[in-house]
Design a protein around this motif. Structure first.
Motif, PDB file in Angstrom:
ATOM      1  N   PHE A   2      -2.491   2.064 -12.511  1.00 12.02           N
ATOM      2  CA  PHE A   2      -2.877   2.139 -13.912  1.00 12.02           C
ATOM      3  C   PHE A   2      -1.585   2.190 -14.710  1.00 12.02           C
ATOM      4  O   PHE A   2      -0.787   3.113 -14.554  1.00 12.02           O
ATOM      5  CB  PHE A   2      -3.720   3.396 -14.164  1.00 12.02           C
ATOM      6  N   LEU A   3      -1.328   1.165 -15.533  1.00 13.03           N
ATOM      7  CA  LEU A   3      -0.081   1.035 -16.288  1.00 13.03           C
ATOM      8  C   LEU A   3      -0.322   1.330 -17.752  1.00 13.03           C
ATOM      9  O   LEU A   3      -1.294   0.840 -18.332  1.00 13.03           O
ATOM     10  CB  LEU A   3       0.485  -0.378 -16.160  1.00 13.03           C
ATOM     11  N   VAL A   4       0.588   2.110 -18.353  1.00 15.29           N
ATOM     12  CA  VAL A   4       0.512   2.481 -19.762  1.00 15.29           C
ATOM     13  C   VAL A   4       1.880   2.269 -20.395  1.00 15.29           C
ATOM     14  O   VAL A   4       2.896   2.682 -19.831  1.00 15.29           O
ATOM     15  CB  VAL A   4       0.093   3.967 -19.930  1.00 15.29           C
ATOM     16  N   ARG A  48      -2.304  10.066  -7.117  1.00 15.82           N
ATOM     17  CA  ARG A  48      -1.524  10.580  -5.998  1.00 15.82           C
ATOM     18  C   ARG A  48      -0.027  10.403  -6.198  1.00 15.82           C
ATOM     19  O   ARG A  48       0.779  10.973  -5.477  1.00 15.82           O
ATOM     20  CB  ARG A  48      -1.926   9.863  -4.705  1.00 15.82           C
ATOM     21  N   ARG A  49       0.344   9.559  -7.184  1.00 11.94           N
ATOM     22  CA  ARG A  49       1.763   9.283  -7.433  1.00 11.94           C
ATOM     23  C   ARG A  49       1.930   8.875  -8.887  1.00 11.94           C
ATOM     24  O   ARG A  49       1.101   8.163  -9.438  1.00 11.94           O
ATOM     25  CB  ARG A  49       2.218   8.152  -6.511  1.00 11.94           C
ATOM     26  N   VAL A  50       3.022   9.337  -9.505  1.00 11.69           N
ATOM     27  CA  VAL A  50       3.346   8.988 -10.886  1.00 11.69           C
ATOM     28  C   VAL A  50       4.813   8.578 -10.925  1.00 11.69           C
ATOM     29  O   VAL A  50       5.668   9.255 -10.358  1.00 11.69           O
ATOM     30  CB  VAL A  50       3.139  10.198 -11.828  1.00 11.69           C
ATOM     31  N   ALA A  96      -0.643   5.897  -9.711  1.00 16.11           N
ATOM     32  CA  ALA A  96      -1.046   5.209  -8.489  1.00 16.11           C
ATOM     33  C   ALA A  96      -2.056   6.029  -7.704  1.00 16.11           C
ATOM     34  O   ALA A  96      -2.018   7.266  -7.716  1.00 16.11           O
ATOM     35  CB  ALA A  96       0.181   4.918  -7.625  1.00 16.11           C
ATOM     36  N   SER A  97      -2.941   5.312  -7.009  1.00 18.66           N
ATOM     37  CA  SER A  97      -3.993   5.971  -6.235  1.00 18.66           C
ATOM     38  C   SER A  97      -3.497   6.505  -4.895  1.00 18.66           C
ATOM     39  O   SER A  97      -4.208   7.269  -4.247  1.00 18.66           O
ATOM     40  CB  SER A  97      -5.155   5.002  -5.996  1.00 18.66           C
ATOM     41  N   GLU A  98      -2.295   6.095  -4.488  1.00 17.66           N
ATOM     42  CA  GLU A  98      -1.755   6.500  -3.187  1.00 17.66           C
ATOM     43  C   GLU A  98      -0.278   6.846  -3.307  1.00 17.66           C
ATOM     44  O   GLU A  98       0.392   6.402  -4.232  1.00 17.66           O
ATOM     45  CB  GLU A  98      -1.914   5.375  -2.161  1.00 17.66           C
ATOM     46  N   VAL A  99       0.225   7.612  -2.363  1.00 18.70           N
ATOM     47  CA  VAL A  99       1.654   7.860  -2.283  1.00 18.70           C
ATOM     48  C   VAL A  99       2.319   6.578  -1.798  1.00 18.70           C
ATOM     49  O   VAL A  99       1.649   5.664  -1.291  1.00 18.70           O
ATOM     50  CB  VAL A  99       1.989   9.049  -1.354  1.00 18.70           C
ATOM     51  N   TYR A 100       3.631   6.504  -1.931  1.00 13.28           N
ATOM     52  CA  TYR A 100       4.362   5.299  -1.529  1.00 13.28           C
ATOM     53  C   TYR A 100       4.163   5.031  -0.044  1.00 13.28           C
ATOM     54  O   TYR A 100       4.353   5.912   0.794  1.00 13.28           O
ATOM     55  CB  TYR A 100       5.848   5.465  -1.847  1.00 13.28           C
ATOM     56  N   ASP A 101       3.801   3.788   0.272  1.00 12.01           N
ATOM     57  CA  ASP A 101       3.641   3.339   1.654  1.00 12.01           C
ATOM     58  C   ASP A 101       4.050   1.871   1.701  1.00 12.01           C
ATOM     59  O   ASP A 101       3.308   1.000   1.233  1.00 12.01           O
ATOM     60  CB  ASP A 101       2.190   3.507   2.103  1.00 12.01           C
ATOM     61  N   LEU A 136       4.601   3.718 -17.858  1.00 10.93           N
ATOM     62  CA  LEU A 136       4.103   4.772 -16.973  1.00 10.93           C
ATOM     63  C   LEU A 136       3.164   4.131 -15.963  1.00 10.93           C
ATOM     64  O   LEU A 136       2.301   3.326 -16.331  1.00 10.93           O
ATOM     65  CB  LEU A 136       3.336   5.822 -17.783  1.00 10.93           C
ATOM     66  N   VAL A 137       3.341   4.485 -14.676  1.00  5.59           N
ATOM     67  CA  VAL A 137       2.471   3.968 -13.625  1.00  5.59           C
ATOM     68  C   VAL A 137       1.833   5.145 -12.902  1.00  5.59           C
ATOM     69  O   VAL A 137       2.527   6.023 -12.396  1.00  5.59           O
ATOM     70  CB  VAL A 137       3.247   3.094 -12.622  1.00  5.59           C
TER      71      VAL A 137
END
Length: 138
Positions: free
Chosen positions: A61-63, A36-38, A114-119, A111-112
């Motif tokens: 998830f970090l790469v 949902r967010r990169v 994320a499963s959600e948008v910023y909250d 690179l990150v």
């Protein structure tokens, strides 16, 4: 449900290799959530640490797309350190784990996904508050 460092996973990203170079792809079920967010971190000074915090619900998830860095994870009891230095491996971080990123090499890019948008309400930015949160959910 109490999250612990046992919920952390190093995932190999599929790599397609040929003489022209490598290609890695994150799609389908490579990671266990919809992206949902990169965002990405770069130009971080080698002596800097990035954002000690935890999430209540969000997965990350970090790469290491380039260079290397260490990810320090704490669950309130235990601590683990992961060195990320290959762009075809990523670190899946479950919610309820404190994370810090440190020891960036020159030219490192994190690179990150994320499963959600910023909250902001999902973030825990104080370690004492984090340990209290962990005690409440256990």
């Amino acid at each position: 449900m109490k999250q612990s460092l046992q919920d952390i996973e190093l995932i190999q990203i599929p790599k397609i290799h040929n003489r022209q170079g490598n290609l890695s792809v994150i799609e389908g079920n490579t990671i266990p959530f919809e992206i949902r967010r990169v965002y990405y971190l770069y130009d971080v000074p080698s002596n800097a640490e990035r954002y000690g915090h935890a999430h209540k619900a969000q997965q990350k998830f970090l790469v290491a797309l380039s260079g290397s860095f260490e990810v320090v994870l704490k669950d309130g009891t235990d601590e683990m350190v992961f060195l990320l230095n290959k762009p075809n491996f990523g670190l899946l971080i479950a919610p309820g784990n404190w994370r810090e990123i440190r020891n960036f090499s020159s030219g490192a890019v994190c690179l990150v996904l994320a499963s959600e948008v910023y909250d902001e309400s999902d973030y825990i930015r104080d370690f004492d508050e984090f340990t209290s949160f962990k005690d409440r959910i256990s």
